[in-house]
Motif scaffolding. Structure first.
Motif: not given
Length: 683
Positions: A180-186
């Protein structure tokens, strides 16, 4: 420096860009957020849990991290490769595991991974081909659709709330996961995992579905002096699993939220179904009949969802799952353990010196777990411990479980009837942990252990044929009486004895008599004598042998062979004449030699031999003066002649006196002159 860190994080993210993992079902353990870079004083918040980089060592070889959340605050000093489990390292209670990937002293930062153990959201869920379903309310709206099924695999599509879509081809018996993509970095790696249990071609599949225990998809990274980094495109999901544990029929689980206490009460349980009521002090919100493994159901008018993952009707309990706001507080249910113990012995009747195996059973019949159990075995006087252990320590005994048998061995040291005693058990449970007072229970006493012994036995045998002896002589066709005495050593006659005792006698053909003698029971201190007449049938040196057969107090057979106990000699005496040379004593030799030589016609040869033998023992004669014997003879002859002359002179004088007296007695008359003269001449 910010650009360098961003570049490193971009590389880490690209390694998981596909967002799809392929692992065996047994290997799925954690969902992880990787590449979280925190400067000194920075923090990362995942749902209600905050990880803070508090301090570092002087050499920057270790860092000080703090984790805060609804279950309290924990801190630890960690080096690279080490981790901090929150709130417990117990896999069943762990919510987060924070690992240190590296420590950068030049940038004064640390790179972390935050992991959360996977938990089963759906268990054994059957899905027909073409069916699409979403995660329950309160979770990210991830949609899952079963596209096709063969005999060996199932194909799914997974659509994320932010528009990404993935196709998973999962072989039967294996799992696949998506991130699951949390944000652009995590990215929350392995956020959702699907395990295919079974497939039916063109029909459907049976799956288990896993999500992390901390299922929040909101990650906030805070850097001192800068604004909070937050994913603005992802909706904030503030729902998590509040409770995932046992509830018994009649119990209620209190959950406090916004000043209101909600109660989740288990009303009844049957196989695969449970009835749950949700209410407050003033209102009942819902009563559900829930199927084990079914999707969590939202409770109208509340922020909670409820589900049942497993039912256990035999124990009147079920595993209840409650989902709700992360701010909600669950008050634990304090249950009481009911520990019972028992002790048994095998066998309960033994002989002195034999071992007794004792077994201790410990069981928890209560609804609560028992902790820090200490089990102490009884050892009474008159017994010694043979095994190495007489006490046991058990860390945890769950409700309605029992320990494997605890075994120890005793050996009696004296006879009698004994009570072994009681087993002592001390422990804590949920309630006593709150008060700090240990609980103590005892088992029922083990009684009536009986210890027996065989007394020392001796046998004395005497035969009678005029006198008593173990060796007698007898004539053929005569009768000899045999007396046998069995004696038992002194002791306790109640517990030291033999029974069904029998003496078995063995004779040669030359003797005839009773062979089996029944003695019955012989107790300690007893003396039993039996007499047997024996008929002598022939000439022989007859040996009588005896064997004692008996049962010990426990009924075991024994046999003692005493060997030869008496001898009967029926062989008559025989006169044997034999010439034996008798030599004379030393003082008798001269007479014996003289007598022997006198009886011989020609004794000269023997006499010469004797003389030759005897001469060797006679000392040689010394040389003497040849005139000395002549002188001695002359002196002796002179003395003899002198003696004769002296005697002759005396007799002559006496005769003269006699004649003179006769001459004087004639008075008158003339003397006879001629006669007198003749006498004088004769003189």
């Amino acid at each position: 420096m910010r650009k360098l860190v961003a570049l490193i994080l971009a590389v880490l993210v690209s390694l998981s860009a596909l967002h799809i993992g392929s692992v065996g079902a047994s290997d799925i353990k954690y969902a992880s957020v990787t590449g979280i870079s925190l400067p000194l004083g920075g923090s990362a918040q995942l749902g209600p849990y905050t990880v803070k980089f508090t301090d570092a060592s002087l050499g920057w070889d270790s860092v000080y991290l703090t984790v805060e959340g609804p279950d309290g605050r924990m801190s630890a000093v960690l080096k690279v490769g080490k981790s901090l489990a929150y709130p417990s390292s117990d896999p069943d209670k762990m919510l987060l595991n924070v690992s240190v990937l590296w420590i950068k002293s030049d940038s004064k930062s640390v790179l972390l991974t935050i992991s959360s153990p996977l938990t089963k959201l759906y268990s054994g869920k059957a899905i027909p081909v073409g069916t699409e379903f979403s995660l329950p309310s309160g979770f990210p709206q991830i949609k899952i659709k079963l596209l096709s099924v063969s005999d060996t695999e199932a194909t799914f599509t997974v659509r994320m709330p932010y528009g990404a879509s993935y196709t998973l081809e999962i072989p039967k018996g294996q799992s696949r996961s998506v991130s699951y993509k949390l944000d652009d970095l995590h990215t929350y790696v392995s956020y959702l995992s699907i395990e295919v249990l079974n497939t039916t071609k063109n029909s459907g599949a049976v799956i288990n579905l896993y999500i992390p225990r901390v299922a929040s998809t909101t990650l906030k990274v805070t850097v001192p002096g800068e604004e909070t980094q937050e994913n603005p495109t992802t909706p904030v999901v503030e729902t998590t699993i509040l409770y995932n544990d046992l509830v018994y029929v009649g119990e209620r689980l209190p959950v406090k939220y916004n000043g209101t206490t909600y109660y989740f009460k288990l009303l009844s349980v049957i196989p695969d179904l449970a009835r749950v009521e949700v209410y407050t002090a003033n209102k009942t919100y819902a009563t559900y009949t829930l199927e084990a493994g079914d999707v969590p159901k939202a409770i109208p008018g509340t922020p909670f969802l409820v589900a049942i993952s497993k039912t256990q009707p035999d124990y009147k309990r079920a595993i209840l799952k409650v989902y709700g706001p992360i701010e909600a507080e669950v008050n634990p249910i304090l249950r009481s353990a009911q520990v019972v113990a028992n002790i048994t012995a095998v066998p309960k009747k033994v002989l002195l010196g034999q071992d007794i195996v004792l077994s201790i059973g410990v069981e928890n019949l209560g609804r609560g777990d028992a902790y820090q159990l200490n089990v102490a075995a009884p050892i009474p006087n008159g017994f010694q411990l043979v095994s190495m252990t007489k006490s046991w320590q058990i860390k945890n005994l769950p409700a309605f479980t029992k320990l494997p048998m605890l075994v120890y061995v005793l050996r009696p040291t004296k006879v009698g009837k004994f009570d072994i005693g009681k087993v002592l058990v001390t422990y804590y449970d949920d309630q006593s942990l709150e008060t700090g007072k240990m609980k103590t229970i005892y088992s029922a006493p083990l009684t009536d252990i009986e210890v027996y012994a065989i007394p020392k036995l001796s046998l004395n045998a005497l035969a009678y044929n005029g006198t008593w002896s173990n060796y007698v002589t007898a004539k053929v066709n005569s009768t000899v009486t045999l007396a046998l005495t069995v004696q038992a050593s002194k002791g306790n006659p109640t517990y030291e004895f033999i029974q069904n005792a029998t003496l078995v006698l063995t004779y040669p053909k030359s003797l005839k008599g009773q062979t089996v003698l029944n003695l019955g029971t012989i107790k300690a201190g007893d003396v039993k004598t039996v007499k047997v007449p024996l008929q002598v049938l022939g000439e022989n040196l007859s040996l009588v042998k005896a064997t004692l057969k008996y049962l010990d107090p426990l009924g075991n057979a024994h046999e003692v062979n005493f060997g030869t106990v008496a001898t009967v000699n029926s062989i008559p005496p025989e006169v044997i004449v034999k010439e034996v040379k008798v030599w004379p004593k030393p003082e008798e030799l001269p007479a014996y030699i003289n007598q022997t030589l006198a009886k011989m016609d020609n004794a000269t040869p023997i006499a010469e031999q004797i003389l030759s033998v005897a001469s060797a023992y006679v000392p040689p004669k010394k040389e003497s003066n040849p005139w000395k014997p002549l002188a001695i003879i002359f002196i002796l002859t002179t003395l003899v002649l002198a003696g004769v002359t002296y005697n002759y002179w005396r007799e002559l004088e006496a005769l003269k006196e006699k004649v003179l007296r006769k001459k004087q007695r004639r008075p008158g008359g003339l003397p006879k002159k001629d006669e007198e003269e003749n006498e004088i001449e004769l003189l």
